[in-house]
Design a protein around this motif. Structure first.
Motif, PDB file in Angstrom:
ATOM      1  N   GLU A 152      77.792 -43.783 -36.907  1.00  0.00           N
ATOM      2  CA  GLU A 152      77.860 -42.865 -38.042  1.00  0.00           C
ATOM      3  C   GLU A 152      78.126 -41.446 -37.549  1.00  0.00           C
ATOM      4  OE1 GLU A 152      74.415 -43.170 -40.449  1.00  0.00           O
ATOM      5  OE2 GLU A 152      74.506 -45.362 -40.618  1.00  0.00           O
ATOM      6  N   VAL A 153      79.113 -40.802 -38.180  1.00  0.00           N
ATOM      7  CA  VAL A 153      79.514 -39.456 -37.763  1.00  0.00           C
ATOM      8  C   VAL A 153      78.715 -38.415 -38.532  1.00  0.00           C
ATOM      9  CG1 VAL A 153      81.443 -37.865 -37.457  1.00  0.00           C
ATOM     10  CG2 VAL A 153      81.833 -40.336 -37.352  1.00  0.00           C
ATOM     11  N   ARG A 154      78.087 -37.533 -37.810  1.00  0.00           N
ATOM     12  CA  ARG A 154      77.386 -36.416 -38.458  1.00  0.00           C
ATOM     13  C   ARG A 154      78.404 -35.466 -39.083  1.00  0.00           C
ATOM     14  NH1 ARG A 154      71.973 -36.384 -36.588  1.00  0.00           N
ATOM     15  NH2 ARG A 154      71.700 -37.966 -34.948  1.00  0.00           N
TER      16      ARG A 154
ATOM     17  N   LEU B  76      68.496 -32.879 -22.995  1.00  0.00           N
ATOM     18  CA  LEU B  76      69.653 -33.232 -23.815  1.00  0.00           C
ATOM     19  C   LEU B  76      69.425 -34.497 -24.631  1.00  0.00           C
ATOM     20  CD1 LEU B  76      72.552 -32.551 -21.268  1.00  0.00           C
ATOM     21  CD2 LEU B  76      71.923 -31.154 -23.253  1.00  0.00           C
ATOM     22  N   ASN B  77      68.527 -35.336 -24.187  1.00  0.00           N
ATOM     23  CA  ASN B  77      68.298 -36.600 -24.885  1.00  0.00           C
ATOM     24  C   ASN B  77      67.266 -36.502 -26.003  1.00  0.00           C
ATOM     25  OD1 ASN B  77      70.103 -38.236 -23.363  1.00  0.00           O
ATOM     26  ND2 ASN B  77      68.633 -38.268 -21.684  1.00  0.00           N
ATOM     27  N   LEU B  78      66.433 -35.460 -25.983  1.00  0.00           N
ATOM     28  CA  LEU B  78      65.325 -35.389 -26.930  1.00  0.00           C
ATOM     29  C   LEU B  78      65.291 -34.106 -27.763  1.00  0.00           C
ATOM     30  CD1 LEU B  78      62.539 -36.813 -24.586  1.00  0.00           C
ATOM     31  CD2 LEU B  78      63.662 -38.005 -26.470  1.00  0.00           C
ATOM     32  N   ALA B  79      66.059 -33.110 -27.392  1.00  0.00           N
ATOM     33  CA  ALA B  79      66.032 -31.837 -28.128  1.00  0.00           C
ATOM     34  C   ALA B  79      66.532 -32.038 -29.551  1.00  0.00           C
ATOM     35  CB  ALA B  79      66.893 -30.808 -27.404  1.00  0.00           C
ATOM     36  N   ASN B  80      65.867 -31.367 -30.499  1.00  0.00           N
ATOM     37  CA  ASN B  80      66.295 -31.472 -31.894  1.00  0.00           C
ATOM     38  C   ASN B  80      67.426 -30.488 -32.188  1.00  0.00           C
ATOM     39  OD1 ASN B  80      65.101 -28.919 -32.190  1.00  0.00           O
ATOM     40  ND2 ASN B  80      63.202 -29.761 -33.011  1.00  0.00           N
ATOM     41  N   GLU B  81      67.906 -30.550 -33.411  1.00  0.00           N
ATOM     42  CA  GLU B  81      69.048 -29.714 -33.797  1.00  0.00           C
ATOM     43  C   GLU B  81      68.750 -28.228 -33.643  1.00  0.00           C
ATOM     44  OE1 GLU B  81      70.542 -28.862 -38.089  1.00  0.00           O
ATOM     45  OE2 GLU B  81      71.713 -30.569 -37.340  1.00  0.00           O
TER      46      GLU B  81
ATOM     47  N   SER C  67      75.977 -29.153 -31.629  1.00  0.00           N
ATOM     48  CA  SER C  67      74.728 -29.900 -31.737  1.00  0.00           C
ATOM     49  C   SER C  67      74.980 -31.283 -32.341  1.00  0.00           C
ATOM     50  CB  SER C  67      73.716 -29.133 -32.591  1.00  0.00           C
ATOM     51  OG  SER C  67      72.587 -29.929 -32.887  1.00  0.00           O
ATOM     52  N   ASP C  68      75.795 -31.342 -33.399  1.00  0.00           N
ATOM     53  CA  ASP C  68      76.119 -32.625 -34.026  1.00  0.00           C
ATOM     54  C   ASP C  68      76.840 -33.553 -33.053  1.00  0.00           C
ATOM     55  OD1 ASP C  68      74.947 -31.947 -36.401  1.00  0.00           O
ATOM     56  OD2 ASP C  68      76.824 -31.570 -37.485  1.00  0.00           O
ATOM     57  N   LYS C  69      77.749 -33.000 -32.257  1.00  0.00           N
ATOM     58  CA  LYS C  69      78.510 -33.822 -31.310  1.00  0.00           C
ATOM     59  C   LYS C  69      77.611 -34.364 -30.191  1.00  0.00           C
ATOM     60  CE  LYS C  69      83.050 -31.730 -32.098  1.00  0.00           C
ATOM     61  NZ  LYS C  69      82.704 -30.992 -33.312  1.00  0.00           N
TER      62      LYS C  69
END
Length: 299
Positions: free
Chosen positions: A143-145, A105-110, A131-133
């Motif tokens: 900064e909000v995605r 959960l800490n390193l997985a990409n989008e 994914s953004d959250k």
């Protein structure tokens, strides 16, 4: 005549009293016997439960022993396959999964996070928003995605907390992320971790649920790959190809493992534990450290 009649009447009353006393004593004795039997049964159940719990712990320790086996041809492979053995007439089943095969959960990409949610039936737009959250939760900025959420969004939605803005410490922490309910969490839980330390999957150990997060991999393909992988018993052997040349190595695992150990007694009473351990000694001299523990048992 009256004195004789009175005497007989007293005898009759005495006999009735004796019968009542005898009946009462019988009831009391029966109650004590039933209570003693009930306590005996409860004691036996409790004893069996404790025995099953200790045997399940023995299964965990056996797993650690086998993971440290220096012989690659006989070492237990941590790809989720079941290993079974008996101890004290109990049947013990052990499954080990190397955490490097899960989605961190800490390193997985989008792409991997979106694939994870899509694999359990979440629509693409919603999967992208989740994914953004997750990324907003773990990154250090405010900064909000595009479809993410920071502190103001959480408070506006009625949450008592904002975004953490720091890495996940545990897997259940995911439940605090906006949009993640318990039903969804239970679907993806087998595929996720916070202990792998890598942004991609080690295909050698990935469970079916994690493999399905990869682009182009459906449930049947993932299941077939896992079944083929389980037919390999030598850690030096080559793994099957998953898709477009993707493969992995059984020698490139980590030192952190999830272990499920279940002990079932001959009377079908059982106990199960689900723990995450990290190989390596600690100050107490144990060859591993427990970093997560959850147990279950029948009652």
């Amino acid at each position: 005549m009256s004195s004789v009649s009175g005497y007989k009447k007293q005898q009759g009353i005495a006999l009735v009293l004796v019968l009542w006393v005898a009946l009462l004593m019988t009831v009391i004795a029966g109650s004590f016997a039933l209570s003693a039997r009930t306590e005996s049964v409860q004691s036996r159940i409790l004893f069996n439960q404790v025995q099953a719990e200790f045997l399940a712990e023995a299964g965990l320790n056996r797993a650690v022993f086998e993971l440290r086996n220096p012989d690659p041809e006989t070492r237990w492979i941590a790809d989720g396959r079941p290993y079974e053995f008996t101890m004290n007439e109990a049947k013990i089943s052990v499954q080990i999964t190397d955490e490097s095969g899960k989605i961190d959960l800490n390193l997985a990409n989008e792409e991997l996070l979106v694939g994870l949610f899509a694999s359990v039936g979440v629509e693409f737009d919603e999967a992208l928003a989740l994914s953004d959250k997750i990324q907003d939760w773990r990154d250090p900025d405010e900064e909000v995605r595009l479809a993410g959420a920071e502190d103001a969004d959480y408070f506006a939605a009625g949450y008592a907390h904002g975004a953490k803005d720091a890495p996940f410490d545990t897997v259940p922490e995911l439940l605090q992320v906006m949009g993640i309910d318990y039903a969804l969490y239970r679907k993806i839980e087998p595929a996720i971790t916070v202990y792998s330390g890598r942004g991609n999957l080690n295909l050698a150990f990935a469970p079916k649920e994690a493999l399905m997060a990869l682009d182009g991999i459906n449930a049947q393909m993932a299941e077939d790959y896992v079944n083929q992988r389980h037919e390999i018993f030598d850690m030096g052997a080559e793994l099957p190809i998953l898709l477009e040349g993707q493969s992995g190595s059984l020698r490139s695992g980590s030192t952190t493992f999830s272990i499920i150990a279940k002990a079932t007694l001959p009377n079908e009473q059982w106990a199960e534990l689900d723990a995450t351990i990290r190989l390596g000694g600690n100050v107490r001299g144990r060859p591993f450290q427990i970093i997560r523990w959850r147990d279950n048992k029948n009652k």
